[in-house]
Design a protein around this motif. Structure first.
Motif, PDB file in Angstrom:
ATOM      1  N   LEU B 125       0.836  -1.200   0.000  1.00 40.47           N
ATOM      2  CA  LEU B 125       0.000   0.000   0.000  1.00 40.47           C
ATOM      3  C   LEU B 125       0.875   1.256   0.000  1.00 40.47           C
ATOM      4  O   LEU B 125       0.587   2.227  -0.710  1.00 40.47           O
ATOM      5  N   GLY B 126       1.938   1.220   0.791  1.00 41.82           N
ATOM      6  CA  GLY B 126       2.871   2.351   0.790  1.00 41.82           C
ATOM      7  C   GLY B 126       3.488   2.561  -0.583  1.00 41.82           C
ATOM      8  O   GLY B 126       3.577   3.694  -1.072  1.00 41.82           O
ATOM      9  N   CYS B 127       3.900   1.466  -1.210  1.00 41.17           N
ATOM     10  CA  CYS B 127       4.460   1.571  -2.569  1.00 41.17           C
ATOM     11  C   CYS B 127       3.470   2.243  -3.511  1.00 41.17           C
ATOM     12  O   CYS B 127       3.838   3.089  -4.338  1.00 41.17           O
ATOM     13  N   ALA B 128       2.190   1.873  -3.369  1.00 43.43           N
ATOM     14  CA  ALA B 128       1.170   2.446  -4.254  1.00 43.43           C
ATOM     15  C   ALA B 128       0.979   3.934  -3.993  1.00 43.43           C
ATOM     16  O   ALA B 128       0.791   4.722  -4.922  1.00 43.43           O
ATOM     17  N   PHE B 129       1.038   4.327  -2.723  1.00 46.41           N
ATOM     18  CA  PHE B 129       0.806   5.739  -2.394  1.00 46.41           C
ATOM     19  C   PHE B 129       1.863   6.649  -3.023  1.00 46.41           C
ATOM     20  O   PHE B 129       1.533   7.685  -3.600  1.00 46.41           O
ATOM     21  N   SER B 130       3.127   6.281  -2.896  1.00 49.69           N
ATOM     22  CA  SER B 130       4.149   7.128  -3.504  1.00 49.69           C
ATOM     23  C   SER B 130       4.095   7.047  -5.022  1.00 49.69           C
ATOM     24  O   SER B 130       4.282   8.050  -5.718  1.00 49.69           O
ATOM     25  N   ALA B 131       3.832   5.857  -5.539  1.00 50.23           N
ATOM     26  CA  ALA B 131       3.805   5.699  -6.993  1.00 50.23           C
ATOM     27  C   ALA B 131       2.708   6.548  -7.611  1.00 50.23           C
ATOM     28  O   ALA B 131       2.933   7.239  -8.616  1.00 50.23           O
ATOM     29  N   GLN B 133       1.430   9.201  -6.587  1.00 49.09           N
ATOM     30  CA  GLN B 133       1.716  10.628  -6.481  1.00 49.09           C
ATOM     31  C   GLN B 133       2.875  11.053  -7.375  1.00 49.09           C
ATOM     32  O   GLN B 133       2.924  12.179  -7.854  1.00 49.09           O
ATOM     33  N   THR B 142       2.418  -2.078  -8.421  1.00 53.05           N
ATOM     34  CA  THR B 142       3.567  -2.036  -7.503  1.00 53.05           C
ATOM     35  C   THR B 142       3.491  -3.245  -6.578  1.00 53.05           C
ATOM     36  O   THR B 142       2.655  -3.305  -5.673  1.00 53.05           O
TER      37      THR B 142
END
Lengths: 182, 182, 182, 182
Positions: B125-131, B133, B142
């Motif tokens: 989920l963290g990977c998706a959030f930065s990706a 943005q 991701t």
């Protein structure tokens, strides 16, 4: 997406790696959990883990930041994640932002240790992984799901959250603000 | 970093949201854990959570993918995260890649449910959030700490890992490969 | 097995109920987790939960122990579990052993908070549940998987473990040892 | 409290030891977690761990129960804990109750695997530890915080809970009921 590059993770301590010592009832460091974390999340990207220190960031001195800077400059990798205590993360980011050019550097930490229940550590680590791969050169902090440029972030000590600096109508021509034109 | 934009999270099910049913001994869906996950990780970005369905991705039909596509096209947000089962995530990504233009869409899932121990859910989920943005318009996956473009990814069923497609020396002028010119 | 009796749980604090405060980085009490714990473990025995105090046992005063004693004496139940900090658990057990007659009282605590990873809290609670149902009247401590009578136990501060008192060949006729004739 | 005796733990499988296989999406056995569990809870009693089998109790055959019985009879220890699937735990308890005399035997399991979040495994194990030390000879089940004699327990398949048999006004003079005079 350029060709996959190796990511260097510089471990410096902070809440993310703290443990509870049942004998003293205090939080301490024994060893970094980053290796366990990467296994748990099935990370398959090439990563080099380097434990620079295991410190509470309130106890970091200038020479500690100098050492982190040197590691960033001298390592072969251009993509670097730094795990760091949240209390002085902004300070280290600023120092790196002013001195470590030509690389993508992302600092993260955690408000609750990885070893405890309900930690934010893995999410923040994920945020750092995508950010370091997707962002252009520069120094960033990824906390609370947001991506901050090093010169536009502060930790709100009351809420424990990272936030952008308050907006200023007119920017002064000098000082830090000149770095905000991103 | 452009101005912070609201992220829409489309929930479609998959392992990430599965639970263990102690009465039947099977994995089932009861409700999405995304809201709990965002609270745990102290996410402070504006997010709209929308539960489209709670399905095992092996049971997803064409009409399910059509519904996901419609949600992507018609929502106001330009940054979309889709939680999805891993077994047919690539298929949904391909359909979106061919049809949902002008937005940044990131699909993620998990190999181990969020509700279990040692899950990869929060990291992904963290990977998706930065990706979502940091990446320009397009459809991405991701997983395993990597960022994949929708037309250059497959799930390796033996290892359970996502990987890039095998490199081809010369690309055929037609078919999927025309989308790989990224 | 006699007829099932209601068990009263007196909550007094201790590590078992501590939480990590991400703002201060310290361990604190906010509320007891006993109710959540009983739900998690699917406890179906009739239990009355009573929060007497939430204290680090190093800060317990004589009046705190007096209050716990009064609760034990005046409640209707004959089977009582007391959650307690480990540092002075033996002291409270001794006071109760000398003054609370006619009931089965079991004290437990934890070396690692329930809210953290890898806690011993649920196991210790389980030990207390069977002990309070199976043992005859008296005051006991169940820690480290063992059952200790109140007058034959100490906490080894170096190992953090509870252990029986060192064996004495001949007991002196006075002092504590007169209670050890079990 | 008699002198501390070694406890033998016979591992037979069941939900308590199951794991999630991310490749198949199914629950499987790989190895027992009992050793990890005992470390986590800081158990300091002398324990011998013996893995007899790792089976779903729905797949247990008569010869499996015979093997468990033999282990109970022939081992040197008089205090035995058996980890077991819940679906046929009562059946094994009945067989042991009729054939394994002169020892204290306690069966436990879990409704949610130890390896998952929010498991009842550690609590149930704690219940077994105190029960096996405090109870006289006989065969017992400790689930849901209760202690059941082997001939007065059933698993309610709808609630997933263990409960006493419905009360019968007059007991037949023969058969199992003669063992209920506890």
């Amino acid at each position: 997406m350029k060709k996959e590059e190796t990511i260097r993770i510089l471990i410096t301590g902070g809440t993310i790696d703290k443990e509870y010592d049942p004998l003293t009832g205090e939080l301490t460091f024994s060893r970094s959990h980053l290796s366990n974390m990467l296994n748990q999340v099935r990370c398959k990207i090439r990563v080099i883990l380097e434990e620079v220190m295991l410190k509470d960031s309130l106890r970091m001195m200038n020479e500690d930041r100098e050492e982190i800077l040197k590691k960033c400059i001298h390592c072969l990798e251009n993509k670097i994640i730094i795990t760091h205590g949240t209390d002085t993360m902004v300070e280290t980011a600023r120092m790196l932002g002013n001195n470590a050019k030509g690389k993508t550097i992302v600092l993260i930490g955690a408000m609750i240790p990885y070893a405890f229940g309900a930690s934010d550590a893995l999410f923040n680590l994920g945020c750092a992984f995508s950010a370091v791969q997707a962002l252009e050169q520069g120094v960033y902090i990824t906390m609370n799901g947001k991506i901050f440029h090093w010169d536009n972030v502060r930790k709100n000590k009351e809420s424990g959250e990272f936030e952008e600096l308050p907006h200023q109508g007119i920017r002064s021509p000098g000082g830090e603000s000149e770095n905000q034109q991103i």
